[in-house]
Design an enzyme around this catalytic site. Structure first.
Site, PDB file in Angstrom:
ATOM      1  N   ASP A  16       0.614  -0.859   0.435  1.00 48.37           N
ATOM      2  CA  ASP A  16       0.320   0.210  -0.353  1.00 48.37           C
ATOM      3  C   ASP A  16       0.807   1.505   0.004  1.00 48.37           C
ATOM      4  O   ASP A  16       1.100   1.811   0.821  1.00 48.37           O
ATOM      5  CB  ASP A  16      -0.917   0.461   1.658  1.00 48.37           C
ATOM      6  CG  ASP A  16      -1.921  -0.660   1.022  1.00 48.37           C
ATOM      7  OD1 ASP A  16      -2.047  -1.305  -0.219  1.00 48.37           O
ATOM      8  OD2 ASP A  16      -2.402  -1.275   2.025  1.00 48.37           O
ATOM      9  N   LYS A  38       0.318  -8.204  -2.488  1.00 49.21           N
ATOM     10  CA  LYS A  38      -0.595  -7.427  -3.175  1.00 49.21           C
ATOM     11  C   LYS A  38      -0.555  -5.560  -3.399  1.00 49.21           C
ATOM     12  O   LYS A  38       0.134  -4.906  -2.932  1.00 49.21           O
ATOM     13  CB  LYS A  38      -1.341  -6.979  -1.825  1.00 49.21           C
ATOM     14  CG  LYS A  38      -3.094  -6.533  -1.844  1.00 49.21           C
ATOM     15  CD  LYS A  38      -3.716  -5.614  -1.158  1.00 49.21           C
ATOM     16  CE  LYS A  38      -4.381  -4.769  -0.859  1.00 49.21           C
ATOM     17  NZ  LYS A  38      -4.891  -4.414  -0.541  1.00 49.21           N
ATOM     18  N   ASP A  65      -5.413  -6.324  -6.568  1.00 47.46           N
ATOM     19  CA  ASP A  65      -7.449  -6.190  -5.502  1.00 47.46           C
ATOM     20  C   ASP A  65      -6.922  -4.806  -6.515  1.00 47.46           C
ATOM     21  O   ASP A  65      -6.980  -3.679  -6.066  1.00 47.46           O
ATOM     22  CB  ASP A  65      -6.122  -5.930  -4.341  1.00 47.46           C
ATOM     23  CG  ASP A  65      -7.702  -5.586  -3.547  1.00 47.46           C
ATOM     24  OD1 ASP A  65      -8.649  -6.076  -3.840  1.00 47.46           O
ATOM     25  OD2 ASP A  65      -7.382  -4.735  -2.387  1.00 47.46           O
ATOM     26  N   LEU A  66      -8.160  -4.911  -7.609  1.00 49.35           N
ATOM     27  CA  LEU A  66      -8.336  -3.607  -7.999  1.00 49.35           C
ATOM     28  C   LEU A  66      -9.910  -3.610  -8.348  1.00 49.35           C
ATOM     29  O   LEU A  66     -10.474  -2.678  -8.684  1.00 49.35           O
ATOM     30  CB  LEU A  66      -7.805  -3.714  -9.686  1.00 49.35           C
ATOM     31  CG  LEU A  66      -6.308  -3.378 -10.203  1.00 49.35           C
ATOM     32  CD1 LEU A  66      -6.049  -2.833 -11.625  1.00 49.35           C
ATOM     33  CD2 LEU A  66      -5.467  -2.019  -9.206  1.00 49.35           C
ATOM     34  N   LYS A  67     -10.502  -4.996  -7.643  1.00 49.56           N
ATOM     35  CA  LYS A  67     -11.893  -4.733  -7.222  1.00 49.56           C
ATOM     36  C   LYS A  67     -12.485  -4.725  -9.292  1.00 49.56           C
ATOM     37  O   LYS A  67     -13.287  -3.372  -8.325  1.00 49.56           O
ATOM     38  CB  LYS A  67     -12.567  -3.804  -6.355  1.00 49.56           C
ATOM     39  CG  LYS A  67     -11.734  -4.384  -5.077  1.00 49.56           C
ATOM     40  CD  LYS A  67     -11.790  -3.570  -3.898  1.00 49.56           C
ATOM     41  CE  LYS A  67     -11.689  -3.823  -3.018  1.00 49.56           C
ATOM     42  NZ  LYS A  67     -10.532  -4.176  -2.235  1.00 49.56           N
ATOM     43  N   HIS A  69     -15.493  -3.953 -11.342  1.00 45.65           N
ATOM     44  CA  HIS A  69     -16.795  -4.255 -11.301  1.00 45.65           C
ATOM     45  C   HIS A  69     -17.792  -3.252 -12.792  1.00 45.65           C
ATOM     46  O   HIS A  69     -17.700  -2.135 -12.660  1.00 45.65           O
ATOM     47  CB  HIS A  69     -17.721  -3.053 -10.109  1.00 45.65           C
ATOM     48  CG  HIS A  69     -19.255  -2.858  -9.656  1.00 45.65           C
ATOM     49  ND1 HIS A  69     -19.284  -2.917  -8.891  1.00 45.65           N
ATOM     50  CD2 HIS A  69     -19.663  -4.009 -10.824  1.00 45.65           C
ATOM     51  CE1 HIS A  69     -20.471  -2.795  -8.336  1.00 45.65           C
ATOM     52  NE2 HIS A  69     -21.138  -2.756 -10.198  1.00 45.65           N
ATOM     53  N   ASP A  70     -17.519  -4.137 -13.770  1.00 44.53           N
ATOM     54  CA  ASP A  70     -18.107  -3.534 -15.268  1.00 44.53           C
ATOM     55  C   ASP A  70     -19.355  -4.668 -15.492  1.00 44.53           C
ATOM     56  O   ASP A  70     -19.481  -5.715 -15.692  1.00 44.53           O
ATOM     57  CB  ASP A  70     -17.317  -3.440 -15.613  1.00 44.53           C
ATOM     58  CG  ASP A  70     -16.998  -2.019 -16.579  1.00 44.53           C
ATOM     59  OD1 ASP A  70     -18.202  -1.595 -17.484  1.00 44.53           O
ATOM     60  OD2 ASP A  70     -15.981  -1.307 -16.609  1.00 44.53           O
ATOM     61  N   ILE A  71     -19.478  -4.019 -17.390  1.00 40.26           N
ATOM     62  CA  ILE A  71     -20.146  -5.101 -17.117  1.00 40.26           C
ATOM     63  C   ILE A  71     -19.230  -6.690 -18.131  1.00 40.26           C
ATOM     64  O   ILE A  71     -17.502  -6.948 -17.730  1.00 40.26           O
ATOM     65  CB  ILE A  71     -20.702  -4.651 -18.857  1.00 40.26           C
ATOM     66  CG1 ILE A  71     -19.165  -4.661 -20.116  1.00 40.26           C
ATOM     67  CG2 ILE A  71     -21.665  -3.772 -18.711  1.00 40.26           C
ATOM     68  CD1 ILE A  71     -19.759  -3.974 -21.649  1.00 40.26           C
ATOM     69  N   THR A  74     -15.989  -6.505 -20.739  1.00 42.31           N
ATOM     70  CA  THR A  74     -15.198  -5.756 -19.676  1.00 42.31           C
ATOM     71  C   THR A  74     -13.898  -6.009 -18.447  1.00 42.31           C
ATOM     72  O   THR A  74     -13.008  -6.528 -18.881  1.00 42.31           O
ATOM     73  CB  THR A  74     -16.097  -4.479 -19.318  1.00 42.31           C
ATOM     74  OG1 THR A  74     -15.855  -3.762 -20.349  1.00 42.31           O
ATOM     75  CG2 THR A  74     -14.019  -3.769 -19.209  1.00 42.31           C
ATOM     76  N   THR A 121     -16.468  -3.107   3.786  1.00 36.16           N
ATOM     77  CA  THR A 121     -16.738  -2.934   4.888  1.00 36.16           C
ATOM     78  C   THR A 121     -17.030  -1.873   4.931  1.00 36.16           C
ATOM     79  O   THR A 121     -17.008  -1.363   6.818  1.00 36.16           O
ATOM     80  CB  THR A 121     -15.556  -3.780   6.067  1.00 36.16           C
ATOM     81  OG1 THR A 121     -14.070  -2.830   5.254  1.00 36.16           O
ATOM     82  CG2 THR A 121     -15.098  -5.400   5.541  1.00 36.16           C
ATOM     83  N   ARG A 215       0.252  -2.976   7.032  1.00 37.63           N
ATOM     84  CA  ARG A 215       0.576  -2.136   8.066  1.00 37.63           C
ATOM     85  C   ARG A 215       1.409  -2.898   9.414  1.00 37.63           C
ATOM     86  O   ARG A 215       2.232  -2.422  10.288  1.00 37.63           O
ATOM     87  CB  ARG A 215      -0.129  -1.462   8.986  1.00 37.63           C
ATOM     88  CG  ARG A 215      -0.642  -0.366   8.281  1.00 37.63           C
ATOM     89  CD  ARG A 215      -1.539   1.430   7.958  1.00 37.63           C
ATOM     90  NE  ARG A 215      -2.685   0.040   7.697  1.00 37.63           N
ATOM     91  CZ  ARG A 215      -3.659   0.846   8.730  1.00 37.63           C
ATOM     92  NH1 ARG A 215      -4.301   2.368   8.739  1.00 37.63           N
ATOM     93  NH2 ARG A 215      -4.855   0.287   8.492  1.00 37.63           N
TER      94      ARG A 215
HETATM   95  O1  C5P Z   1      -2.633  -2.095   6.677  1.00 35.33           O
HETATM   96  P1  C5P Z   1      -4.006  -2.892   6.788  1.00 35.33           P
HETATM   97  O2  C5P Z   1      -3.498  -4.365   7.307  1.00 35.33           O
HETATM   98  O3  C5P Z   1      -4.778  -2.730   7.703  1.00 35.33           O
HETATM   99  O4  C5P Z   1      -4.105  -2.932   5.145  1.00 35.33           O
HETATM  100  C1  C5P Z   1      -5.467  -3.671   4.981  1.00 35.33           C
HETATM  101  C2  C5P Z   1      -4.775  -4.088   3.784  1.00 35.33           C
HETATM  102  O5  C5P Z   1      -5.901  -5.313   3.273  1.00 35.33           O
HETATM  103  C3  C5P Z   1      -5.159  -3.024   2.698  1.00 35.33           C
HETATM  104  O6  C5P Z   1      -4.484  -2.741   1.453  1.00 35.33           O
HETATM  105  C4  C5P Z   1      -7.097  -3.185   2.546  1.00 35.33           C
HETATM  106  O7  C5P Z   1      -7.591  -2.037   1.704  1.00 35.33           O
HETATM  107  C5  C5P Z   1      -7.099  -4.734   1.756  1.00 35.33           C
HETATM  108  N1  C5P Z   1      -8.676  -4.717   2.900  1.00 35.33           N
HETATM  109  C6  C5P Z   1      -8.880  -4.572   3.851  1.00 35.33           C
HETATM  110  N2  C5P Z   1     -10.347  -4.542   4.205  1.00 35.33           N
HETATM  111  C7  C5P Z   1     -11.491  -5.676   3.511  1.00 35.33           C
HETATM  112  C8  C5P Z   1     -10.356  -5.088   2.393  1.00 35.33           C
HETATM  113  C9  C5P Z   1      -9.383  -5.195   1.662  1.00 35.33           C
HETATM  114  O8  C5P Z   1      -8.387  -4.053   5.221  1.00 35.33           O
HETATM  115  N3  C5P Z   1     -12.916  -5.390   4.115  1.00 35.33           N
END
Ligand code: C5P
Length: 239
Positions: A16, A38, A65-67, A69-71, A74, A121, A215
């Site tokens: 990140d 990731k 992890d680009l999630k 969401h399209d047709i 695509t 979340t 983190r």
């Molecule tokens: O630093 P941390 O452990 O909080 O990072 C968690 C990683 O998981 C981040 O890249 C965050 O975008 C991702 N993530 C999340 N909760 C989700 C989905 C993805 O924390 N529900």
């Protein structure tokens, strides 16, 4: 692609960061301790597919992890491009619909697993109801299970869920869905902005197939020691 890992859950470190140099520093620091990374929206938008190619050249696996969401057309094309990059896992929104998720699965190919995001979340029951135009009584857990079922029907490899939901996902879907769990923290560590955190061993014991470590490792005073602790917990199953 199996939804169970005989040797335990697979740890994935989240890059990140805002550019290649910072990503390189993390990968170099962790060395052989982490071989799965990731790449999310921040790094991909800054550095593009070169970051995935570089990780592959370094012998690392990539979770994109680009999630999407399209047709469906695509979704299929984007997943095909990810598969060609050598990406091992990618995310899509289950809310793209069964046809969209299935198109991504077919586009990604056999070597790249598609993970579905059910409900972000960051959305609570009220926001979810507002977005989808539904009654305020709408229960997030019910929507998560419903969308997980849609993802399983569409042939997704797994879903993204919190450590507190993973046991319920395994109960409902068994080996049909591989759970990937973010929000992992080491005992005594900071929770940062995550509301629901679990340790690596708790997530693994509950049935997680993949763990995303952000983190807890990358912002630790000693990232190498933090990663060693992750491996120790996963190997021993102890808390
Ligand atoms: O630093 P941390 O452990 O909080 O990072 C968690 C990683 O998981 C981040 O890249 C965050 O975008 C991702 N993530 C999340 N909760 C989700 C989905 C993805 O924390 N529900």
């Amino acid at each position: 692609m199996s939804t169970n890992q005989p040797d335990g859950a697979v740890p994935i470190v989240a890059l990140d960061v805002g550019g290649m140099d910072a990503a390189r520093r993390i990968v170099k620091t962790l060395g052989s301790r982490c071989r799965f990374y990731k790449v999310g929206l921040e790094l991909f938008t800054a550095a593009g597919p070169d970051v995935a190619r570089w990780l592959r050249d370094e012998g690392c696996e990539v979770f994109l992890d680009l999630k999407f969401h399209d047709i469906p057309a695509t979704m299929a094309g984007a997943a095909r491009s990810a598969g060609r990059l050598g990406v091992r896992l990618l995310t899509v929104h289950a809310a793209a619909g069964g046809a969209g998720v299935r198109a991504a699965v077919e586009g990604a190919g056999a070597e790249c697993g598609v993970l579905a995001v059910t409900v972000l979340t960051s959305l609570d029951a009220g926001e979810l109801a507002a977005v989808w135009g539904r009654a305020r009584s709408l229960a997030v857990e019910v929507e998560v299970q419903r969308l997980a079922g849609l993802a399983a029907e569409a042939g997704a490899h797994g879903i993204v869920c919190s450590g507190h939901e993973v046991a319920a996902v395994r109960t409902s879907f068994g080996d049909r869905l591989a759970p990937l769990v973010p929000g992992i923290r080491l005992a005594g560590g900071e929770s940062h902005d995550q509301a629901r955190v679990v340790t690596p061993s708790v997530a693994q014991a509950a049935g997680a197939r993949y763990l995303v470590l952000g983190r807890a490792v990358t912002a630790a005073a000693d990232p190498v020691a933090a990663m060693d602790e992750v491996h120790r917990q996963l190997a021993s199953g102890g808390i």
